[in-house]
Design a protein around this motif. Sequence first.
Motif, PDB file in Angstrom:
ATOM      1  N   GLY A 107     -38.579  17.022  44.569  1.00 35.71           N
ATOM      2  CA  GLY A 107     -36.750  16.927  44.404  1.00 35.71           C
ATOM      3  C   GLY A 107     -36.185  17.444  43.502  1.00 35.71           C
ATOM      4  O   GLY A 107     -34.670  17.587  43.854  1.00 35.71           O
ATOM      5  N   ALA A 109     -33.614  23.738  44.135  1.00 33.98           N
ATOM      6  CA  ALA A 109     -32.487  23.300  45.071  1.00 33.98           C
ATOM      7  C   ALA A 109     -32.459  23.118  46.470  1.00 33.98           C
ATOM      8  O   ALA A 109     -33.439  23.596  46.849  1.00 33.98           O
ATOM      9  CB  ALA A 109     -31.833  24.291  44.241  1.00 33.98           C
ATOM     10  N   ALA A 110     -32.191  22.151  47.379  1.00 29.08           N
ATOM     11  CA  ALA A 110     -31.778  21.981  48.665  1.00 29.08           C
ATOM     12  C   ALA A 110     -32.330  23.341  49.835  1.00 29.08           C
ATOM     13  O   ALA A 110     -32.837  23.402  50.401  1.00 29.08           O
ATOM     14  CB  ALA A 110     -30.948  21.402  49.187  1.00 29.08           C
ATOM     15  N   ASP A 111     -31.800  24.599  48.757  1.00 26.67           N
ATOM     16  CA  ASP A 111     -31.726  25.194  49.761  1.00 26.67           C
ATOM     17  C   ASP A 111     -32.749  26.760  49.698  1.00 26.67           C
ATOM     18  O   ASP A 111     -33.981  26.493  50.919  1.00 26.67           O
ATOM     19  CB  ASP A 111     -30.549  26.618  49.494  1.00 26.67           C
ATOM     20  N   ASP A 112     -33.865  26.323  48.571  1.00 19.80           N
ATOM     21  CA  ASP A 112     -35.590  26.726  48.361  1.00 19.80           C
ATOM     22  C   ASP A 112     -35.560  25.700  48.871  1.00 19.80           C
ATOM     23  O   ASP A 112     -37.479  25.350  48.548  1.00 19.80           O
ATOM     24  CB  ASP A 112     -35.203  26.560  46.925  1.00 19.80           C
ATOM     25  N   ARG A 113     -35.228  24.745  48.984  1.00 24.21           N
ATOM     26  CA  ARG A 113     -36.891  23.258  49.514  1.00 24.21           C
ATOM     27  C   ARG A 113     -38.002  23.774  50.810  1.00 24.21           C
ATOM     28  O   ARG A 113     -38.986  23.433  50.753  1.00 24.21           O
ATOM     29  CB  ARG A 113     -36.611  21.514  49.638  1.00 24.21           C
ATOM     30  N   LYS A 114     -37.727  24.757  51.394  1.00 30.17           N
ATOM     31  CA  LYS A 114     -38.419  25.042  53.024  1.00 30.17           C
ATOM     32  C   LYS A 114     -39.430  25.947  51.960  1.00 30.17           C
ATOM     33  O   LYS A 114     -40.527  25.651  52.807  1.00 30.17           O
ATOM     34  CB  LYS A 114     -37.342  25.285  53.740  1.00 30.17           C
TER      35      LYS A 114
END
Length: 343
Positions: free
Chosen positions: A53, A56-61
Amino acid sequence: MSLQNFLSALDALQSEAIATLDAASDPEAFEAARVKYVGQKKGALKDIQKQMGGVAADDRKSAGMRLNEVKQAIEKAVAEAQSRLSGGGDSGVDPTFDPTLPGVRPTIGHIHPITQTITHLTEIMGRMGFEAAEGPEVEDPHHNFVALNIPEDHPARDPLDNFYLATAATGTEKQNIEGTRLLRSQTSTVQIRVMANRKPPVRVISLGRVYRPDDPDATHFPMFHQMEGLLVDTHVTMANLKTVLRVFATNYLGGDVEIRFRPSFFPFTEPSVEVDFLWDGNWIEFGGAGMVDPNVFRAVGYDPEEVSGFAFGLGVERLCMRRHGIKDIRDLYSGDMRFLSQF
Ligand code: PHE
């Protein structure tokens, strides 16, 4: 948390978990490692998953993809360690073998209904003190006829009614010569064999095969079984015979089975009777019986002035068929497992 840090934490977890699991040398160590890394509540994998969590949102994948790889690698190490410690692995057992799958039922044999009946009858008679005796199926005329008071011209000795074996002499006139053999036509032969070898009192049964050249139909088969009973003592009466048969029938067929004697003739008993049991409102013949003929006692060296006795012979198939509602004797010898395994 930066993607970089998350990924190196994953790498570290993967190497540590796999090394620990590979090194686990007993079930306790394995279980501790399993809980530590893949435990549902506080396992390290669960922990690190929560930390995703913070990425960073962009790196979450990419973080998620790597997490899945690590998870699979650790789970594989868990499975391998488990199979190694449960006797798989080194011991040569196929690690893909899953002991939790339902087994393949092996085809095992089945005890033939007649064998089961023999065991049951032996047990019932044993409780009344009758000991099981045996005799050969290939007999000589002495035991099958002569000692049983069956004279040479008696129709029971006819070659058409017996399976004489192909010895040098099988003709009607030659039946008595030394060396003649036949398949026994009755278990009464065992009466002679037992009495010739022991002194009274005698209390035996003999259950076994007998042979008669009958054409097979619903109630006849050229091989069938008889239960012979013999009791010799002092002061034996026909009332004793009736009581024993009644107790037997009641135990085997259930309920209080009534017994009926009809006058008959057998060369080896005097008087002789046919034995009927009352079954479902019908009188059904189950065999023959009577008081042992004095000539039989003489043939085995017993003194008929001192001893008396009774003998009976019942059809085992008939008993078995009545008890189980079997309609055709041929079914018993068909070898058809669909039929036989019902009993
Ligand atoms: N052996 C006789 C038969 O086969 C039966 C029997 C046995 C009769 C003993 C009397 C006594 O028919």
